[in-house]
Design a protein around this motif. Structure first.
Motif, PDB file in Angstrom:
ATOM      1  N   LEU A 124       0.723  -1.107   0.189  1.00 42.05           N
ATOM      2  CA  LEU A 124      -0.031   0.063  -0.028  1.00 42.05           C
ATOM      3  C   LEU A 124       0.856   1.075   0.000  1.00 42.05           C
ATOM      4  O   LEU A 124       1.703   1.595   0.978  1.00 42.05           O
ATOM      5  N   ASP A 125       1.202   1.894  -1.124  1.00 47.05           N
ATOM      6  CA  ASP A 125       1.839   3.051  -1.119  1.00 47.05           C
ATOM      7  C   ASP A 125       1.339   4.194  -1.927  1.00 47.05           C
ATOM      8  O   ASP A 125       1.023   4.101  -3.303  1.00 47.05           O
ATOM      9  N   ASP A 126       1.185   4.968  -1.218  1.00 46.00           N
ATOM     10  CA  ASP A 126       0.563   6.467  -1.804  1.00 46.00           C
ATOM     11  C   ASP A 126       0.828   7.523  -0.768  1.00 46.00           C
ATOM     12  O   ASP A 126       0.917   7.377   0.347  1.00 46.00           O
TER      13      ASP A 126
ATOM     14  N   LYS B 141      -0.887   9.667   0.053  1.00 46.55           N
ATOM     15  CA  LYS B 141      -2.173   9.777   0.974  1.00 46.55           C
ATOM     16  C   LYS B 141      -2.015   9.033   2.239  1.00 46.55           C
ATOM     17  O   LYS B 141      -2.937   9.255   3.214  1.00 46.55           O
TER      18      LYS B 141
ATOM     19  N   LYS C 216       1.200  -3.290  -6.185  1.00 45.19           N
ATOM     20  CA  LYS C 216       1.184  -2.114  -5.341  1.00 45.19           C
ATOM     21  C   LYS C 216      -0.112  -1.405  -5.451  1.00 45.19           C
ATOM     22  O   LYS C 216      -1.263  -1.753  -6.511  1.00 45.19           O
TER      23      LYS C 216
ATOM     24  N   THR D 185      -2.856   1.612  -4.382  1.00 51.30           N
ATOM     25  CA  THR D 185      -2.907   3.144  -3.942  1.00 51.30           C
ATOM     26  C   THR D 185      -4.422   3.240  -3.433  1.00 51.30           C
ATOM     27  O   THR D 185      -5.171   2.466  -3.186  1.00 51.30           O
TER      28      THR D 185
ATOM     29  N   ASP E 230      -7.127   2.746  -5.723  1.00 49.42           N
ATOM     30  CA  ASP E 230      -7.405   1.277  -5.935  1.00 49.42           C
ATOM     31  C   ASP E 230      -8.249   0.524  -4.872  1.00 49.42           C
ATOM     32  O   ASP E 230      -8.889  -0.149  -5.253  1.00 49.42           O
TER      33      ASP E 230
END
Length: 259
Positions: free
Chosen positions: A85-87, A89, A203, A205, A208
């Motif tokens: 989980l890469d964002d 936000k 990955k 976001t 997503d």
């Protein structure tokens, strides 16, 4: 069994920490990171359950790009694949926000068991696992020192105070927050390191996962972080035994105010 292991990357224990300019957290630019220690034990327990009962182990990790280092380490030890989980936000989330994001990722996997570490080495809130369990509507337990699986039931051993333990039975699927010391974690082998290079890291976001900014809005905020102020000092009394005794009595009476 499909087992999800929630893994967090935290500052390495031997890092020299410096506060950021706002005094709200540490400066992370020049320090090294590692897998959160309780999460290492959760991963090892998941791998042992997989070896005994079959299935797969999936890593779920929320963090920036550097977190892939820890994800690849978990894959090298034997995990099958990972959700990253890469964002932007996801930066500066509290435990509720982290649990919300993880819940969206985990629920799509429909796991039989979710394992987390008891708490993180940086914040130490011990909240994310239990909040995640509530969001997933899963039975859960914490401070786990032993896990036994029999069919669709779990029997787990919880560590209590003063050397006491508690055995609990619950149905699967479930979530368990694992205590450090439950097992002896393995090291990654050369074969495992090579195999990790071909394992999937998906990955994800916020988009997503269908998460809007209001879904991740923090419910708590750190206003100030500071190093402890050392107030204790050692003072040596000098003179003869009689003089030292008199000085000690005076200090106990006038400064410590205990006599």
């Amino acid at each position: 069994m499909k087992i999800i292991v929630c893994l967090k990357q935290v500052p390495a224990r031997d890092s020299i920490l410096k506060l950021n300019k706002t005094g709200t957290w540490i400066e992370s630019a020049d320090i090294s990171f590692e897998i959160n220690e309780p999460d290492i034990y959760a991963l090892e327990e998941a791998l042992r359950l997989k070896e005994k009962h079959g299935g797969e182990v999936v890593i779920a990790c929320l963090g920036p790009a550097r977190a892939q280092q820890s994800i690849k380490e978990a894959l090298a030890k034997g995990a099958d694949r990972a959700l990253h989980l890469d964002d932007l936000k996801f930066e500066n989330l509290d435990a509720h926000g982290v649990a919300r994001a993880l819940a969206r990722a985990v629920e799509k996997e429909k796991p039989d068991l979710v394992l987390t570490g008891l708490q993180s080495d940086d914040f130490g809130f011990a909240q994310t696992g239990v909040i995640l369990a509530e969001m997933l509507a899963l039975p859960h337990s914490t401070i786990i020192m032993e896990i036994q699986v029999s069919g669709q039931r779990l029997r787990v051993k919880r560590e209590l105070e003063a050397g006491w333990f508690q055995w609990i039975e619950m149905p699967l699927p479930a979530l368990l927050a694992v205590q450090s010391g439950i097992n002896k974690p393995r090291y990654a082998t050369l074969k495992g390191i090579m195999a990790a290079k071909t394992k999937q890291i998906q990955k994800l976001t916020a988009a997503d996962l269908g998460l809007a900014p209001e879904d991740l809005a923090p419910r708590q905020k750190s206003l100030k972080i500071y190093f402890p102020i050392k107030k204790v000092k050692t003072e040596f009394l000098q003179g003869s035994a009689k003089e030292i005794a008199a000085q000690l009595v005076d200090k106990l009476r006038s400064e410590a105010r205990v006599i």
